[in-house]
Each structure stands twice: as C-alpha cells, then as structure tokens.
Write an enzyme that holds these catalytic residues in place. Structure first.
Site, PDB file in Angstrom:
ATOM      1  N   HIS A 266       0.900  -0.896   0.155  1.00 22.95           N
ATOM      2  CA  HIS A 266      -0.282  -0.078  -0.077  1.00 22.95           C
ATOM      3  C   HIS A 266       1.124   1.178  -0.603  1.00 22.95           C
ATOM      4  O   HIS A 266       2.399   1.233   0.778  1.00 22.95           O
ATOM      5  CB  HIS A 266      -0.952   0.151   1.266  1.00 22.95           C
ATOM      6  N   GLU A 319      -7.902  -4.911  -1.220  1.00 27.60           N
ATOM      7  CA  GLU A 319      -8.557  -5.273  -2.092  1.00 27.60           C
ATOM      8  C   GLU A 319      -8.017  -6.943  -2.058  1.00 27.60           C
ATOM      9  O   GLU A 319      -9.350  -7.929  -2.452  1.00 27.60           O
ATOM     10  CB  GLU A 319      -7.170  -5.219  -3.417  1.00 27.60           C
TER      11      GLU A 319
HETATM   12  N1  ACO Z   1       4.010  -7.067  -4.333  1.00 30.08           N
HETATM   13  C1  ACO Z   1       5.516  -7.380  -4.914  1.00 30.08           C
HETATM   14  N2  ACO Z   1       5.994  -6.238  -4.579  1.00 30.08           N
HETATM   15  C2  ACO Z   1       5.480  -5.267  -4.206  1.00 30.08           C
HETATM   16  C3  ACO Z   1       4.382  -5.404  -3.989  1.00 30.08           C
HETATM   17  C4  ACO Z   1       3.315  -6.828  -4.071  1.00 30.08           C
HETATM   18  N3  ACO Z   1       2.158  -6.540  -4.334  1.00 30.08           N
HETATM   19  N4  ACO Z   1       3.796  -3.946  -3.458  1.00 30.08           N
HETATM   20  C5  ACO Z   1       5.189  -3.023  -3.470  1.00 30.08           C
HETATM   21  N5  ACO Z   1       6.083  -4.166  -4.075  1.00 30.08           N
HETATM   22  C6  ACO Z   1       7.521  -3.339  -3.801  1.00 30.08           C
HETATM   23  C7  ACO Z   1       7.782  -2.658  -5.505  1.00 30.08           C
HETATM   24  O1  ACO Z   1       8.659  -3.711  -6.354  1.00 30.08           O
HETATM   25  C8  ACO Z   1       9.354  -2.179  -4.343  1.00 30.08           C
HETATM   26  O2  ACO Z   1      10.054  -2.739  -4.808  1.00 30.08           O
HETATM   27  P1  ACO Z   1      11.764  -1.704  -4.509  1.00 30.08           P
HETATM   28  O3  ACO Z   1      12.044  -1.132  -4.448  1.00 30.08           O
HETATM   29  O4  ACO Z   1      12.209  -3.677  -5.192  1.00 30.08           O
HETATM   30  O5  ACO Z   1      11.209  -1.418  -6.574  1.00 30.08           O
HETATM   31  C9  ACO Z   1       9.117  -1.958  -3.265  1.00 30.08           C
HETATM   32  O6  ACO Z   1       8.062  -2.505  -2.475  1.00 30.08           O
HETATM   33  C10 ACO Z   1       7.391  -0.739  -2.561  1.00 30.08           C
HETATM   34  O7  ACO Z   1       6.902  -0.522  -3.848  1.00 30.08           O
HETATM   35  P2  ACO Z   1       6.417   0.957  -4.664  1.00 30.08           P
HETATM   36  O8  ACO Z   1       5.110   0.466  -5.577  1.00 30.08           O
HETATM   37  O9  ACO Z   1       7.470   2.192  -4.235  1.00 30.08           O
HETATM   38  O10 ACO Z   1       5.061   0.989  -3.836  1.00 30.08           O
HETATM   39  P3  ACO Z   1       3.076   1.909  -4.404  1.00 30.08           P
HETATM   40  O11 ACO Z   1       3.525   2.510  -2.308  1.00 30.08           O
HETATM   41  O12 ACO Z   1       4.039   3.322  -4.960  1.00 30.08           O
HETATM   42  O13 ACO Z   1       2.730   1.099  -4.215  1.00 30.08           O
HETATM   43  C11 ACO Z   1       0.527  -0.565  -4.399  1.00 30.08           C
HETATM   44  C12 ACO Z   1       1.495   0.652  -3.664  1.00 30.08           C
HETATM   45  C13 ACO Z   1       1.084  -0.074  -6.105  1.00 30.08           C
HETATM   46  C14 ACO Z   1      -0.365  -0.541  -4.048  1.00 30.08           C
HETATM   47  C15 ACO Z   1       1.788  -1.296  -4.559  1.00 30.08           C
HETATM   48  O14 ACO Z   1       1.632  -2.297  -3.629  1.00 30.08           O
HETATM   49  C16 ACO Z   1       0.969  -2.635  -5.810  1.00 30.08           C
HETATM   50  O15 ACO Z   1       1.034  -2.803  -7.104  1.00 30.08           O
HETATM   51  N6  ACO Z   1       0.682  -3.354  -4.995  1.00 30.08           N
HETATM   52  C17 ACO Z   1      -0.068  -4.762  -5.631  1.00 30.08           C
HETATM   53  C18 ACO Z   1      -1.514  -4.005  -6.648  1.00 30.08           C
HETATM   54  C19 ACO Z   1      -2.116  -3.764  -5.661  1.00 30.08           C
HETATM   55  O16 ACO Z   1      -2.996  -4.618  -4.389  1.00 30.08           O
HETATM   56  N7  ACO Z   1      -3.432  -2.714  -5.563  1.00 30.08           N
HETATM   57  C20 ACO Z   1      -4.733  -2.740  -4.892  1.00 30.08           C
HETATM   58  C21 ACO Z   1      -3.933  -1.356  -3.820  1.00 30.08           C
HETATM   59  S1  ACO Z   1      -5.195  -1.051  -2.379  1.00 30.08           S
HETATM   60  C22 ACO Z   1      -6.145   0.427  -3.815  1.00 30.08           C
HETATM   61  O17 ACO Z   1      -5.945   1.322  -4.528  1.00 30.08           O
HETATM   62  C23 ACO Z   1      -8.133   0.487  -3.119  1.00 30.08           C
END
Ligand code: ACO
Length: 370
Positions: A266, A319
């Site tokens: 998140h 989610e």
């Molecule tokens: N699976 C694997 N790795 C992940 C995940 C995940 N679900 N989420 C984050 N990471 C990793 C990223 O790859 C990143 O790694 P890195 O630093 O080595 O590149 C690190 O964790 C930080 O991730 P960010 O992209 O900076 O996290 P951000 O806070 O920008 O993104 C997001 C949040 C988009 C929700 C992300 O966690 C994601 O893509 N999750 C999967 C999709 C999802 O479940 N979306 C629903 C969100 S809830 C909503 O919108 C209502």
C-alpha cells in the site's frame, strides 16, 4: 509569480489540499471519516448513514436517516431518457458502462457546471449521481434491469439482488455493507485526486465522477481485487490448496520473476491495512475452504514479501480480502471493481463538493527535459 519547486515522485507525502472529510493515519494503521473510526462505522453496516456522514457532514439520528433513505430512493429511479439509452447501449464492462452513462444522466437532470450552482443544488447532484450508480452498474451486468425499483431493504440489499439475481440473506447484506462503508473514502488516492482536479475546473458532477472512474479502473488502484482472486484460482488449480510448501513455491515463482502480488502493499500503510483486518474477520465468519486457502496464502505471501523486499513492510491491502468477501456474497469477479466504485463514488462526491467551494483551479507545472 509563484516560485517553481519540484514535487516528490508520485507526489508522495506532498500535501495538496485541506479536507475535513477524513484522514488516513498510515503509520498508526487506522483511518476515519469526519472523526469517526471508519472500521467501527463499517462494523455497524449502515451504508446510508455513512453516506449521510460523508456528504452531508453529520451522522444522522433515526429520523434524519429515514428521510435520507427516502431521498436516496427517489434519486435511484433512473430518468426515462437514461433507461432509453441503457436499452440501446452495447454490452461493455459495467464500469465503462457507468462512465458512459453519466453524461446522459447529467443531461437528463439538466445538470450544469458546479461553479454555476449553489451549495444545495451541488449536494443534490452529488446524491443523484451516487444514487443512480448501483442501478446503472447492475444494468450493464445483465444488459437489463433485474431490480429497477427501490425495495425498502436499502441500497446494498437491492444492489446484491440486482447483481446476483436472487434475494440476498442478511449475512451477505451485512458483509457487503461493511465492505462498502470501509471503502467510501481513503485520503488523496489517485481517483479522489482526479475527481478533485476536475472539480477545480468548475465542471459538472458527472464529469468529476467519470474521471474518478477512469483512475480507479487501473490495476494498481481499483482493478486489483479480481486479480487477487485469479491468484487464488491459480494456486488452487495447481493443486496447491493443501500445502503451505506448495503455496510457497508459487509465491516464490511470482516474486522471483518480478511480478507484484495482487492485494499486497500500500502506498500509505506501513502496518496492516485496517480494512484488510476487518474484511479478514468477515471472511473468517463465512469460513470454508476458499477462505482457508486465502488465509494460508496471506501468511506465506507476507513472509516471502519480507524476505524479497526487506524493510518495505508489505502486507495485505483492502483488495485481497475484498475479493474473498465479495465472492462469498455471490458477486461475480467482473463486478468487483464496479462494486468498489459504487462505494467510492460517495467519497468522490463529498470531495468534489469540498473542492467546489474553493475557486482556485489545480494547475501544477512540469519540467521540460526533452
Ligand atoms: N508485490 C511485490 N512487490 C511489491 C508489491 C507487491 N504487491 N507492492 C510493492 N512491492 C515492492 C515494489 O516492487 C518496490 O520494490 P523495489 O523498491 O525493490 O522496487 C517496493 O515494494 C515499494 O513499492 P512501491 O511501488 O514504491 O510502492 P507504492 O507505495 O508506490 O505502491 C501499490 C503501492 C501500487 C499498491 C503496490 O504495493 C502494488 O502494486 N500492489 C499490488 C497491486 C494492488 O494490490 N493494488 C491495490 C492497492 S489498494 C487500493 O488502491 C484501493
């Protein structure tokens, strides 16, 4: 002239507005609507009361809640020209269908730009758009109206009937109400921000909500729940249900190939997402093999996320268990994001009303690097 400064990537951590609608306290793992703990409100499962709180600003007493339900019931009846449009609309996914129908609804209501309306007229538009949404979404699900008239059981029960085609039991209505209330609003997420940017131009309510829908449709925002369920299907189909070790093989495969686990991580929470905790509890009340698989999967995924992404604090987000709960309520997965939208529209309309009181257009700058 305003000095130009660089904003952080993704605008993360940058305050761009003041709001009295709600707040997400990411490090504490909680959020509230106008000072009321959102998870507590969701546990009470009265969707219309929470809607009243967000858009009209107060938690209504019993009389005010009844008047509000009547007002919403009147606004849920779609104008004849909208029904005519729906009858001839091609089959598209319900979220796109709603997005496409909003201008028709606006035209039928003679809706005007928000900047030309007084506060009372804006509020009426806010309620009308959100009240019409569940019926329009259900229409596109079936390409016909299953339950076109308000029944008296409330928005959530009627929506479930319209989507599933059968009268829902109280447990399903309670579970879905809790989910919908828990997702009404959640800070300055991408879709809320989008709706507010459009509102800052003075545009009409339907345009603000249509823009919010576009932002919500992306898999990184509202498009994740059906993908979370696809993951459980993939695990189950590969015969992994029985063994934690084999779930681990699957998750390692995903993470090693750089794919994100849907329903985890998140942008704000660095502790467990409180919505995930609430929905996990509701899922556990349903019970059964599917829920057990989800619980197993969560445990393995969180452990491996900590291993592959140390220091990132990645946990289940709203989610993951939203998908499990909606499936238990009989909602087909193509309706997961539309159902999320039905709730979030209430939040967007509250934000649009707030933004419309500020006549300043949102207009940041870019840095030319070409
Ligand atoms: N699976 C694997 N790795 C992940 C995940 C995940 N679900 N989420 C984050 N990471 C990793 C990223 O790859 C990143 O790694 P890195 O630093 O080595 O590149 C690190 O964790 C930080 O991730 P960010 O992209 O900076 O996290 P951000 O806070 O920008 O993104 C997001 C949040 C988009 C929700 C992300 O966690 C994601 O893509 N999750 C999967 C999709 C999802 O479940 N979306 C629903 C969100 S809830 C909503 O919108 C209502």
């Amino acid at each position: 002239m305003t000095a130009i400064t660089d904003a952080p990537r993704g605008l993360a951590g940058l305050v761009v507005a003041e709001t009295s609608i709600g707040d997400v306290l990411g490090s504490e793992g909680r959020y509230h609507y106008r000072g009321y703990d959102a998870v507590e409100l969701a546990s009470g499962a009265d969707f219309e009361k929470a809607w009243h709180l967000l858009v009209l600003g107060t938690l209504p007493d019993a009389d005010a809640a009844d008047r509000f339900r009547e007002r919403i019931a009147r606004l849920r009846v779609l104008p004849a020209s909208v029904l005519e449009f729906l009858t001839h609309a091609p089959p598209v996914d319900p979220l796109r269908g709603l997005q496409t129908t909003l201008p028709v609804l606006a035209a039928a209501r003679g809706a005007r730009p928000l900047c030309d309306l007084d506060e009372a007229a804006r509020v009426e538009e806010a309620l009308a758009v959100a009240a019409a949404a569940p019926g329009i979404l259900a229409w596109f699900r079936h390409q016909s109206a299953i339950a076109p008239k308000p029944s008296g059981r409330g928005v959530v029960a009627d929506y479930l009937l319209a989507v599933t085609g059968h009268e829902p039991d109280d447990r399903a209505v309670h579970a879905l109400s809790a989910y919908l209330i828990a997702t009404l609003d959640h800070g300055f997420n991408a879709s809320t921000f989008t709706a507010r940017v459009i509102a800052s131009t003075g545009a009409d309510m339907g345009s603000c909500v249509a823009g919010g829908i576009g932002a919500l449709s992306g898999p990184l925002h509202g498009g994740a729940p059906s993908r979370a369920l696809d993951t459980l299907d993939a695990v189950a189909a590969a015969g992994h249900a029985a063994s934690r070790a084999s779930i681990e093989r699957y998750v390692r495969g995903e993470l090693a190939s750089g794919r994100r686990l849907m329903g985890f991580g998140h942008a704000v929470y660095r502790t467990a997402d409180p919505r995930a905790r609430l929905l996990r509890r509701i899922a556990e009340e349903f019970g059964g093999p599917r829920v057990e698989l989800a619980l197993e999967y969560e445990a393995v995924a969180e452990r491996l996320l900590a291993e592959y992404k140390p220091g990132r604090d990645l946990h289940t987000n709203v989610e993951f268990y939203a998908a499990v709960v909606m499936e238990q309520c009989g909602i087909p997965r193509e309706m997961f994001t539309p159902t999320f939208a039905m709730a979030r529209i209430v939040g967007w309309t509250a934000h649009v009303l707030e933004q419309a009181r500020d006549p300043k257009i949102i207009r940041p700058s870019s840095r030319y690097v070409g």
